[in-house]
Design an enzyme around this catalytic site. Structure first.
Site, PDB file in Angstrom:
ATOM      1  N   SER A   1      23.838  41.426  39.522  1.00 54.98           N
ATOM      2  CA  SER A   1      25.267  41.257  39.246  1.00 54.98           C
ATOM      3  C   SER A   1      25.405  40.636  37.865  1.00 54.98           C
ATOM      4  CB  SER A   1      25.902  40.347  40.291  1.00 54.98           C
ATOM      5  OG  SER A   1      27.150  39.895  39.800  1.00 54.98           O
TER       6      SER A   1
ATOM      7  N   HIS B   1      25.392  45.875  39.243  1.00 56.14           N
ATOM      8  CA  HIS B   1      26.581  45.502  40.022  1.00 56.14           C
ATOM      9  C   HIS B   1      27.604  44.886  39.069  1.00 56.14           C
ATOM     10  CE1 HIS B   1      28.577  44.376  43.803  1.00 56.14           C
ATOM     11  NE2 HIS B   1      28.854  43.209  43.239  1.00 56.14           N
TER      12      HIS B   1
ATOM     13  N   ASP C   1      31.303  43.185  38.814  1.00 56.89           N
ATOM     14  CA  ASP C   1      32.336  42.513  39.607  1.00 56.89           C
ATOM     15  C   ASP C   1      33.675  42.488  38.881  1.00 56.89           C
ATOM     16  OD1 ASP C   1      30.960  41.572  42.020  1.00 56.89           O
ATOM     17  OD2 ASP C   1      29.731  40.422  40.624  1.00 56.89           O
TER      18      ASP C   1
ATOM     19  N   MET D   1      37.479  41.226  39.072  1.00 55.02           N
ATOM     20  CA  MET D   1      38.356  40.266  39.771  1.00 55.02           C
ATOM     21  C   MET D   1      39.674  40.156  39.024  1.00 55.02           C
ATOM     22  SD  MET D   1      35.658  37.222  40.597  1.00 55.02           S
ATOM     23  CE  MET D   1      33.956  37.565  41.078  1.00 55.02           C
TER      24      MET D   1
ATOM     25  N   HIS E   1      32.486  46.667  42.007  1.00 58.88           N
ATOM     26  CA  HIS E   1      32.970  45.965  43.205  1.00 58.88           C
ATOM     27  C   HIS E   1      34.369  45.454  42.861  1.00 58.88           C
ATOM     28  CE1 HIS E   1      32.370  42.068  45.836  1.00 58.88           C
ATOM     29  NE2 HIS E   1      33.352  42.840  46.296  1.00 58.88           N
TER      30      HIS E   1
ATOM     31  N   MET F   1      37.422  43.507  43.394  1.00 57.41           N
ATOM     32  CA  MET F   1      38.037  42.387  44.118  1.00 57.41           C
ATOM     33  C   MET F   1      39.444  42.236  43.558  1.00 57.41           C
ATOM     34  SD  MET F   1      34.665  39.979  44.119  1.00 57.41           S
ATOM     35  CE  MET F   1      33.952  40.941  42.798  1.00 57.41           C
TER      36      MET F   1
ATOM     37  N   MET G   1      29.972  40.911  52.384  1.00 62.79           N
ATOM     38  CA  MET G   1      30.019  39.708  51.550  1.00 62.79           C
ATOM     39  C   MET G   1      29.359  38.568  52.315  1.00 62.79           C
ATOM     40  SD  MET G   1      31.264  40.570  48.687  1.00 62.79           S
ATOM     41  CE  MET G   1      31.104  38.926  47.995  1.00 62.79           C
TER      42      MET G   1
ATOM     43  N   ASP H   1      25.991  40.974  49.309  1.00 66.48           N
ATOM     44  CA  ASP H   1      26.383  40.360  48.041  1.00 66.48           C
ATOM     45  C   ASP H   1      26.747  38.899  48.258  1.00 66.48           C
ATOM     46  OD1 ASP H   1      27.386  39.854  45.499  1.00 66.48           O
ATOM     47  OD2 ASP H   1      29.099  41.216  45.686  1.00 66.48           O
TER      48      ASP H   1
HETATM   49  C1  DX5 Z   1      31.003  37.169  44.147  1.00 64.54           C
HETATM   50  C2  DX5 Z   1      30.497  38.435  43.518  1.00 64.54           C
HETATM   51  C3  DX5 Z   1      29.025  38.539  43.486  1.00 64.54           C
HETATM   52  C4  DX5 Z   1      28.337  37.463  42.681  1.00 64.54           C
HETATM   53  C5  DX5 Z   1      27.017  37.189  43.341  1.00 64.54           C
HETATM   54  O1  DX5 Z   1      32.359  37.266  44.353  1.00 64.54           O
HETATM   55  O2  DX5 Z   1      30.978  39.565  44.218  1.00 64.54           O
HETATM   56  O3  DX5 Z   1      28.586  39.828  43.076  1.00 64.54           O
HETATM   57  O4  DX5 Z   1      28.100  37.822  41.349  1.00 64.54           O
HETATM   58  O5  DX5 Z   1      26.414  36.135  42.694  1.00 64.54           O
HETATM   59  P1  DX5 Z   1      25.251  35.282  43.372  1.00 64.54           P
HETATM   60  O6  DX5 Z   1      24.088  36.207  43.575  1.00 64.54           O
HETATM   61  O7  DX5 Z   1      24.990  34.229  42.351  1.00 64.54           O
HETATM   62  O8  DX5 Z   1      25.776  34.748  44.654  1.00 64.54           O
HETATM   63 ZN    ZN Z   2      30.035  41.574  43.845  1.00 60.40          ZN
END
Ligand code: DX5
Ligand code: ZN
Length: 225
Positions: free
Chosen positions: A12, A37, A39, A41, A70, A72, A141, A179
């Site tokens: 990620s 990956h 993310d 947000m 991903h 969010m 998650m 994740d």
């Molecule tokens: C959290 C993200 C993850 C995050 C995971 O909301 O969706 O992808 O980057 O990070 P670690 O591996 O540090 O928990």
């Molecule tokens: Zn993620």
């Protein structure tokens, strides 16, 4: 031991140093990562804001790894196909954010990417039972989404097992991704439970040597491959 599986490590980039992103991606590629990956947000669905379409577009033009976006975000159905057009090979949307999952998942697939459905830690497996029929993968998650570096929620392991069972009962070709909080201490347990795609942020980019961190995670799963 389970039969032969294709375990993939998906770093990620949330935990990466964005000023050296190109280098860091090359390092995880050398380490054997097979997915990136990404993310997204929006500050509404989760209390944090990260990156979006322009960053994805430039990443997609510089890496040969497939990108797993991903989302969010609220109303993911409004944006999902734009992420495919920007270069994502996999796009996942949260069941909690979308009352029209069939439409969204189908549109991701029609746009040419794999479609994933994501559940938060307190969302029951029953919430995605029907969506499994329309998805290519389920993202479990194992932390509350929003931030990297959180502690793994261990109840997620039993949840993975329940989803694996549903998939097997219905003989679906749906893969399970996990994740949040994954590192060398729990990676074997989640793979044993049925996970095939492992997301890891801080365990990889928080390590002194990201290439080696990917190798170590891969080695920890080698008996399952
Ligand atoms: C959290 C993200 C993850 C995050 C995971 O909301 O969706 O992808 O980057 O990070 P670690 O591996 O540090 O928990
Ligand atoms: Zn993620």
């Amino acid at each position: 031991m389970q039969s032969s599986k294709n375990i993939e490590i998906a770093p990620s980039i949330l935990a990466a140093d964005f000023s050296r992103l190109g280098e860091q991606i090359e390092a995880v590629e050398r380490g054997g990562a097979s997915i990136l990956h990404f993310d997204v947000m929006d500050g509404h669905f989760v209390p944090n804001i990260t990156v979006g379409l322009p960053v994805l577009k430039s990443l997609a033009s510089t890496t040969r790894l497939p990108i797993d976006a991903h989302l969010m975000i609220t109303e993911p159905g409004r944006y999902a196909t734009q992420f495919v057009e920007a270069g994502a090979s996999m796009v996942s949307v949260h069941v909690e954010a979308d009352p029209h999952l069939h439409r969204t998942l189908t549109s991701i697939k029609s746009a040419g990417a794999q479609a994933g459905v994501v559940l938060n830690p307190a969302t029951p497996v029953s919430a995605i039972e029907e969506a499994l029929l329309f998805a290519d993968y389920v993202l479990v998650m194992s932390v509350n989404p929003g931030f990297g570096g959180q502690k793994f929620i261990r109840e997620s392991v039993a949840k993975v097992r329940r989803i694996r069972q549903l998939i097997q009962e219905q003989q679906l070709a749906v893969r399970i991704e996990i994740d949040g909080g994954i590192d060398r201490s729990n990676i074997e347990t989640v793979v044993e439970a049925g996970v095939e795609i492992i997301v890891a942020g801080s365990a990889i980019f928080g390590a002194a040597d990201a290439e080696n961190a990917v190798k170590e995670l891969r080695n920890a799963t080698i008996q399952w491959v």
